[in-house]
Design an enzyme around this catalytic site. Sequence first.
Site, PDB file in Angstrom:
ATOM      1  N   CYS A   1       1.894  11.517  10.830  1.00 38.17           N
ATOM      2  CA  CYS A   1       2.124  11.075  12.217  1.00 38.17           C
ATOM      3  C   CYS A   1       3.154  11.930  12.953  1.00 38.17           C
ATOM      4  CB  CYS A   1       2.577   9.622  12.232  1.00 38.17           C
ATOM      5  SG  CYS A   1       1.410   8.518  11.447  1.00 38.17           S
TER       6      CYS A   1
ATOM      7  N   HIS B   1       6.582   7.760  18.714  1.00 39.82           N
ATOM      8  CA  HIS B   1       5.387   7.453  17.931  1.00 39.82           C
ATOM      9  C   HIS B   1       5.063   5.961  18.081  1.00 39.82           C
ATOM     10  CE1 HIS B   1       2.461   7.420  14.857  1.00 39.82           C
ATOM     11  NE2 HIS B   1       3.198   6.801  13.964  1.00 39.82           N
TER      12      HIS B   1
ATOM     13  N   ASN C   1      -2.175   2.901  16.693  1.00 35.54           N
ATOM     14  CA  ASN C   1      -1.480   4.051  16.114  1.00 35.54           C
ATOM     15  C   ASN C   1      -2.504   5.167  15.854  1.00 35.54           C
ATOM     16  OD1 ASN C   1      -0.207   5.891  14.453  1.00 35.54           O
ATOM     17  ND2 ASN C   1       0.732   4.365  13.106  1.00 35.54           N
TER      18      ASN C   1
HETATM   19  O1  UT7 Z   1       2.544   5.721  11.492  1.00 40.26           O
HETATM   20  C1  UT7 Z   1       3.305   5.183  10.472  1.00 40.26           C
HETATM   21  C2  UT7 Z   1       2.520   4.186   9.725  1.00 40.26           C
HETATM   22  N1  UT7 Z   1       2.825   2.844   9.654  1.00 40.26           N
HETATM   23  C3  UT7 Z   1       3.838   2.091  10.122  1.00 40.26           C
HETATM   24  O2  UT7 Z   1       4.734   2.497  10.766  1.00 40.26           O
HETATM   25  C4  UT7 Z   1       3.771   0.647   9.737  1.00 40.26           C
HETATM   26  C5  UT7 Z   1       5.119   0.009   9.560  1.00 40.26           C
HETATM   27  N2  UT7 Z   1       4.973  -1.382   9.164  1.00 40.26           N
HETATM   28  C6  UT7 Z   1       4.521  -2.353   9.976  1.00 40.26           C
HETATM   29  O3  UT7 Z   1       4.202  -2.102  11.125  1.00 40.26           O
HETATM   30  C7  UT7 Z   1       4.463  -3.769   9.448  1.00 40.26           C
HETATM   31  O4  UT7 Z   1       5.104  -3.833   8.178  1.00 40.26           O
HETATM   32  C8  UT7 Z   1       3.006  -4.337   9.303  1.00 40.26           C
HETATM   33  C9  UT7 Z   1       2.426  -4.560  10.696  1.00 40.26           C
HETATM   34  C10 UT7 Z   1       2.152  -3.373   8.523  1.00 40.26           C
HETATM   35  C11 UT7 Z   1       3.025  -5.689   8.596  1.00 40.26           C
HETATM   36  O5  UT7 Z   1       3.851  -6.578   9.286  1.00 40.26           O
HETATM   37  P1  UT7 Z   1       4.944  -7.446   8.474  1.00 40.26           P
HETATM   38  O6  UT7 Z   1       5.614  -8.296   9.450  1.00 40.26           O
HETATM   39  O7  UT7 Z   1       5.799  -6.467   7.707  1.00 40.26           O
HETATM   40  O8  UT7 Z   1       4.045  -8.311   7.538  1.00 40.26           O
HETATM   41  P2  UT7 Z   1       4.057  -8.419   5.948  1.00 40.26           P
HETATM   42  O9  UT7 Z   1       3.526  -7.174   5.338  1.00 40.26           O
HETATM   43  O10 UT7 Z   1       5.400  -8.919   5.506  1.00 40.26           O
HETATM   44  O11 UT7 Z   1       3.022  -9.572   5.726  1.00 40.26           O
HETATM   45  C12 UT7 Z   1       3.303 -10.926   6.151  1.00 40.26           C
HETATM   46  C13 UT7 Z   1       2.056 -11.739   5.898  1.00 40.26           C
HETATM   47  C14 UT7 Z   1       1.470 -11.536   4.485  1.00 40.26           C
HETATM   48  O12 UT7 Z   1       0.973 -12.776   4.054  1.00 40.26           O
HETATM   49  P3  UT7 Z   1       1.824 -13.702   3.049  1.00 40.26           P
HETATM   50  O13 UT7 Z   1       1.999 -12.849   1.820  1.00 40.26           O
HETATM   51  O14 UT7 Z   1       3.111 -13.995   3.746  1.00 40.26           O
HETATM   52  O15 UT7 Z   1       0.940 -14.871   2.861  1.00 40.26           O
HETATM   53  C15 UT7 Z   1       0.317 -10.600   4.719  1.00 40.26           C
HETATM   54  O16 UT7 Z   1      -0.707 -10.759   3.757  1.00 40.26           O
HETATM   55  O17 UT7 Z   1       1.018 -11.357   6.804  1.00 40.26           O
HETATM   56  C16 UT7 Z   1      -0.170 -11.075   6.082  1.00 40.26           C
HETATM   57  N3  UT7 Z   1      -0.932 -10.084   6.815  1.00 40.26           N
HETATM   58  C17 UT7 Z   1      -1.810 -10.403   7.768  1.00 40.26           C
HETATM   59  N4  UT7 Z   1      -2.198 -11.594   8.254  1.00 40.26           N
HETATM   60  C18 UT7 Z   1      -3.104 -11.597   9.221  1.00 40.26           C
HETATM   61  C19 UT7 Z   1      -0.881  -8.714   6.687  1.00 40.26           C
HETATM   62  N5  UT7 Z   1      -1.741  -8.165   7.568  1.00 40.26           N
HETATM   63  C20 UT7 Z   1      -2.320  -9.202   8.232  1.00 40.26           C
HETATM   64  C21 UT7 Z   1      -3.274  -9.249   9.257  1.00 40.26           C
HETATM   65  N6  UT7 Z   1      -3.634 -10.471   9.736  1.00 40.26           N
HETATM   66  N7  UT7 Z   1      -3.822  -8.148   9.800  1.00 40.26           N
END
Ligand code: UT7
Length: 325
Positions: free
Chosen positions: A110, A250, A280
Amino acid sequence: MSFSILGTGSALPSRVVTNEDLSLLVDTSDEWIKTRTGITERRVCTEESITELAVQAAQKALEDSGCSADELDLIICATMSADYTTPSMACVLQMQLGASCPAFDINAACTGFLYALDVAAGYFARTADQKILVVAAEAMSRLVDWQDRGTCVLFGDGAGAAVLGKGNDLLAIQTGAKGNISSLYAENGWGNSPFHKQAEGDVASGCSSYLHMDGQEVFRFAVTSMVQTVEQVLDEAGLAKEDIAWLIPHQANIRILDSAISRLKLPKEKCLTNIAVRGNTSAACVAILLDEASRGGKLKKNDLLALTAFGGGLTTGACILRWSR
Ligand code: UT7
């Protein structure tokens, strides 16, 4: 002597994929995606190839700059999702634009557009080059696992481009990398080599070639690195935060941006964002956002822009540019 931006362009696939569309594919919801990422919709390639979008973005940038393809001294493409491993996207672009200069791709995930600007600055300093085309184009829909709700909701496809001319508008630039495989990776397969043996304990062995991400780790890295790199380039340019007219970051997650802006103590209105409708697009994010800001009339002559990105690698990059158009 560095460079000035002479023109910009961007191109997107025509297919809009909404959060509702994704909720039919994986267990997710519009509410979750919007509140956790700030994304409402993204563009995804259907019939278009990413090379076609790169060509369109480049043509618009050339038109905007008043330059013709045969004036180009170099083409650099930033991508990790090109249509071909070889030839490079830049060589295909060179052929399709009708240019005759050297051309190559770089992969800094990225952060690719920032790395490409840094490489271009080196060429301007070291050679007699007068015009360089930088294109950042990504078909992230090719890399993500459309059954993984943790990643497929985040990404989109698109291309952005800038024509650079010898000049003095790049006031500071920094690129960095913190070698890391586990946070964000997509593994290449071994083809049909009859000699390949899968090593036991290999970090990525046995995994699919899809993009794998530890979202929370990347999130933490993103906020810290955005703040650090912007402060470093401001320092290098001898400028204060108040001097920045626009932050062009970004577009990975609106919460990353909010957090970084608040730590940088910058007014929120100074941070440009299009994540709600673009998602993204990896290396293309900053290039597309820059073009949309330019065409939308946001950028005024002599505005100081802070561009910043982070991504797989883990890579970082930031620069301060004077907008002199
Ligand atoms: O270009 C660079 C690449 N990437 C990034 O910069 C990404 C950086 N990270 C992020 O943007 C965030 O960490 C995410 C958007 C990927 C995830 O958000 P989060 O607030 O960190 O969520 P999490 O990974 O802590 O997940 C919380 C919950 C989980 O469920 P449980 O275990 O609490 O039951 C996940 O399974 O949300 C769940 N979850 C979803 N639920 C509904 C993860 N993705 C989804 C989804 N829809 N799409």
